[in-house]
Design an enzyme around this catalytic site. Structure first.
Site, PDB file in Angstrom:
ATOM      1  N   ASP A   1      -5.229 -11.539 -12.089  1.00  0.00           N
ATOM      2  CA  ASP A   1      -4.472 -12.709 -11.661  1.00  0.00           C
ATOM      3  C   ASP A   1      -3.536 -13.128 -12.789  1.00  0.00           C
ATOM      4  O   ASP A   1      -3.805 -12.847 -13.971  1.00  0.00           O
ATOM      5  CB  ASP A   1      -5.405 -13.871 -11.296  1.00  0.00           C
ATOM      6  CG  ASP A   1      -4.649 -15.032 -10.665  1.00  0.00           C
ATOM      7  OD1 ASP A   1      -3.962 -14.815  -9.642  1.00  0.00           O
ATOM      8  OD2 ASP A   1      -4.727 -16.152 -11.184  1.00  0.00           O
TER       9      ASP A   1
ATOM     10  N   GLU B   1      -0.687 -16.452 -14.106  1.00  0.00           N
ATOM     11  CA  GLU B   1      -0.029 -17.749 -13.926  1.00  0.00           C
ATOM     12  C   GLU B   1       1.370 -17.623 -14.495  1.00  0.00           C
ATOM     13  O   GLU B   1       1.604 -16.841 -15.434  1.00  0.00           O
ATOM     14  CB  GLU B   1      -0.803 -18.872 -14.619  1.00  0.00           C
ATOM     15  CG  GLU B   1      -2.224 -19.064 -14.131  1.00  0.00           C
ATOM     16  CD  GLU B   1      -2.337 -19.453 -12.665  1.00  0.00           C
ATOM     17  OE1 GLU B   1      -1.335 -19.963 -12.102  1.00  0.00           O
ATOM     18  OE2 GLU B   1      -3.407 -19.239 -12.069  1.00  0.00           O
TER      19      GLU B   1
ATOM     20  N   GLU C   1       6.459 -28.300 -11.134  1.00  0.00           N
ATOM     21  CA  GLU C   1       5.632 -27.928  -9.979  1.00  0.00           C
ATOM     22  C   GLU C   1       4.573 -26.902 -10.369  1.00  0.00           C
ATOM     23  O   GLU C   1       3.448 -26.931  -9.864  1.00  0.00           O
ATOM     24  CB  GLU C   1       6.511 -27.362  -8.856  1.00  0.00           C
ATOM     25  CG  GLU C   1       7.452 -28.372  -8.229  1.00  0.00           C
ATOM     26  CD  GLU C   1       8.770 -28.513  -8.984  1.00  0.00           C
ATOM     27  OE1 GLU C   1       8.875 -27.934 -10.098  1.00  0.00           O
ATOM     28  OE2 GLU C   1       9.678 -29.183  -8.472  1.00  0.00           O
TER      29      GLU C   1
ATOM     30  N   HIS D   1      -1.311 -25.209 -12.423  1.00  0.00           N
ATOM     31  CA  HIS D   1      -2.202 -24.596 -13.413  1.00  0.00           C
ATOM     32  C   HIS D   1      -2.458 -25.455 -14.650  1.00  0.00           C
ATOM     33  O   HIS D   1      -3.360 -25.144 -15.434  1.00  0.00           O
ATOM     34  CB  HIS D   1      -1.689 -23.216 -13.837  1.00  0.00           C
ATOM     35  CG  HIS D   1      -0.243 -23.181 -14.248  1.00  0.00           C
ATOM     36  ND1 HIS D   1       0.277 -23.937 -15.273  1.00  0.00           N
ATOM     37  CD2 HIS D   1       0.798 -22.438 -13.762  1.00  0.00           C
ATOM     38  CE1 HIS D   1       1.566 -23.674 -15.414  1.00  0.00           C
ATOM     39  NE2 HIS D   1       1.916 -22.773 -14.494  1.00  0.00           N
TER      40      HIS D   1
ATOM     41  N   HIS E   1      -5.697 -24.059 -11.130  1.00  0.00           N
ATOM     42  CA  HIS E   1      -5.631 -22.600 -11.162  1.00  0.00           C
ATOM     43  C   HIS E   1      -5.694 -22.126 -12.618  1.00  0.00           C
ATOM     44  O   HIS E   1      -5.175 -22.776 -13.523  1.00  0.00           O
ATOM     45  CB  HIS E   1      -4.322 -22.106 -10.546  1.00  0.00           C
ATOM     46  CG  HIS E   1      -4.271 -22.267  -9.064  1.00  0.00           C
ATOM     47  ND1 HIS E   1      -3.895 -21.241  -8.222  1.00  0.00           N
ATOM     48  CD2 HIS E   1      -4.558 -23.325  -8.260  1.00  0.00           C
ATOM     49  CE1 HIS E   1      -3.936 -21.671  -6.963  1.00  0.00           C
ATOM     50  NE2 HIS E   1      -4.333 -22.937  -6.968  1.00  0.00           N
TER      51      HIS E   1
ATOM     52  N   ASP F   1      -9.665 -17.524 -11.856  1.00  0.00           N
ATOM     53  CA  ASP F   1      -9.366 -17.062 -10.507  1.00  0.00           C
ATOM     54  C   ASP F   1      -9.713 -15.580 -10.334  1.00  0.00           C
ATOM     55  O   ASP F   1     -10.148 -15.158  -9.253  1.00  0.00           O
ATOM     56  CB  ASP F   1      -7.888 -17.287 -10.186  1.00  0.00           C
ATOM     57  CG  ASP F   1      -7.583 -18.756  -9.911  1.00  0.00           C
ATOM     58  OD1 ASP F   1      -8.512 -19.579 -10.005  1.00  0.00           O
ATOM     59  OD2 ASP F   1      -6.419 -19.081  -9.620  1.00  0.00           O
TER      60      ASP F   1
END
Length: 234
Positions: free
Chosen positions: A9, A11, A54, A59, A155, A160
């Site tokens: 995963d 970010e 945003e 996160h 997140h 995750d």
């Protein structure tokens, strides 16, 4: 033969690498023959640009948090070596792979696209096939497979990836098993030889307790919900 899978995963600073957005965190969990090895990969990355508000709301990672972290070029080869040849398991793979390929393309010299050196499994696509017409984001899958994700308030790439690993194993039949020799050498990915254990006398039989029996029945329920055949109930 060992099968190496990386649950991955990322970010990012925003949602579109074509608009100059960058990766700020990578989290990877390694499975070999469907067993956790503990040989994970996790880095925070200085994106050398501002993170959109945003994205921070999702996160919680700010530019101030990343100002002393390495850039992608600093960790690129180590990351490439880690994932090379593995099967990558990613939720909404097009998003993460798109960002990784973009980062690879910015390097001098560049690194090849992910799909040229890794197989890719998209768990979002898999979940939609198994549960058509239902929500299939990570939170929804945790509820469906009874995985506790109460600690996931924001997140995070490694968190995750760890949660997705549990979801993936349940979606695809549970955790596998390895022989003792494989477990001993798994972190080094050595060639595994079968280990023969000599036993003298009678084996001690340990019966499942009430909680273990309940967990077993829950797993059988999941198999039946997915249309599988439960030999233990025939």
């Amino acid at each position: 033969m060992l099968k190496r899978q990386i649950i991955l995963d990322t970010e990012t600073t925003g949602i579109n690498p074509k608009e100059g957005h960058r990766i700020i965190e990578i989290g990877c969990v390694e499975l070999i023959n469907r067993r956790f090895t503990g040989h994970n990969f996790h880095v925070y990355i200085n994106p050398e640009r501002e993170i959109e508000a945003e994205a921070i709301a999702i996160h919680g990672i700010t530019n101030e948090r990343l100002q002393h972290e390495p850039t992608f070029r600093d960790i690129a080869q180590r990351f490439f070596d880690y994932i090379q040849g593995a099967e990558l398991v990613i939720h909404n793979a097009a998003f993460d792979v798109g960002f990784i390929d973009h980062e690879f393309s910015l390097l001098k010299p560049t690194l090849p696209p992910v799909a040229s050196h890794c197989a890719i499994v998209d768990t979002l696509k898999l979940a939609r096939e198994l549960h058509p017409g239902q929500k299939n984001n990570l939170d929804a899958l945790c509820r469906r497979y009874d995985i506790n994700n109460s600690h996931r308030t924001l997140h995070g790439a490694l968190l995750d990836a760890e949660i997705l690993a549990d979801v993936y194993l349940l979606m695809t039949g549970g955790q596998g098993s390895l022989n003792l020799a494989a477990e001993e050498h798994i972190a080094q990915h050595d060639v595994v030889n079968t280990l023969t254990i000599a036993r003298n006398g009678k084996l001690k039989v340990i019966k499942a307790n009430v909680d273990e029996l309940a967990a077993h029945e829950g797993r059988l329920d999941l198999v039946q919900k997915k249309g599988g055949s439960c030999l233990w109930r025939n």
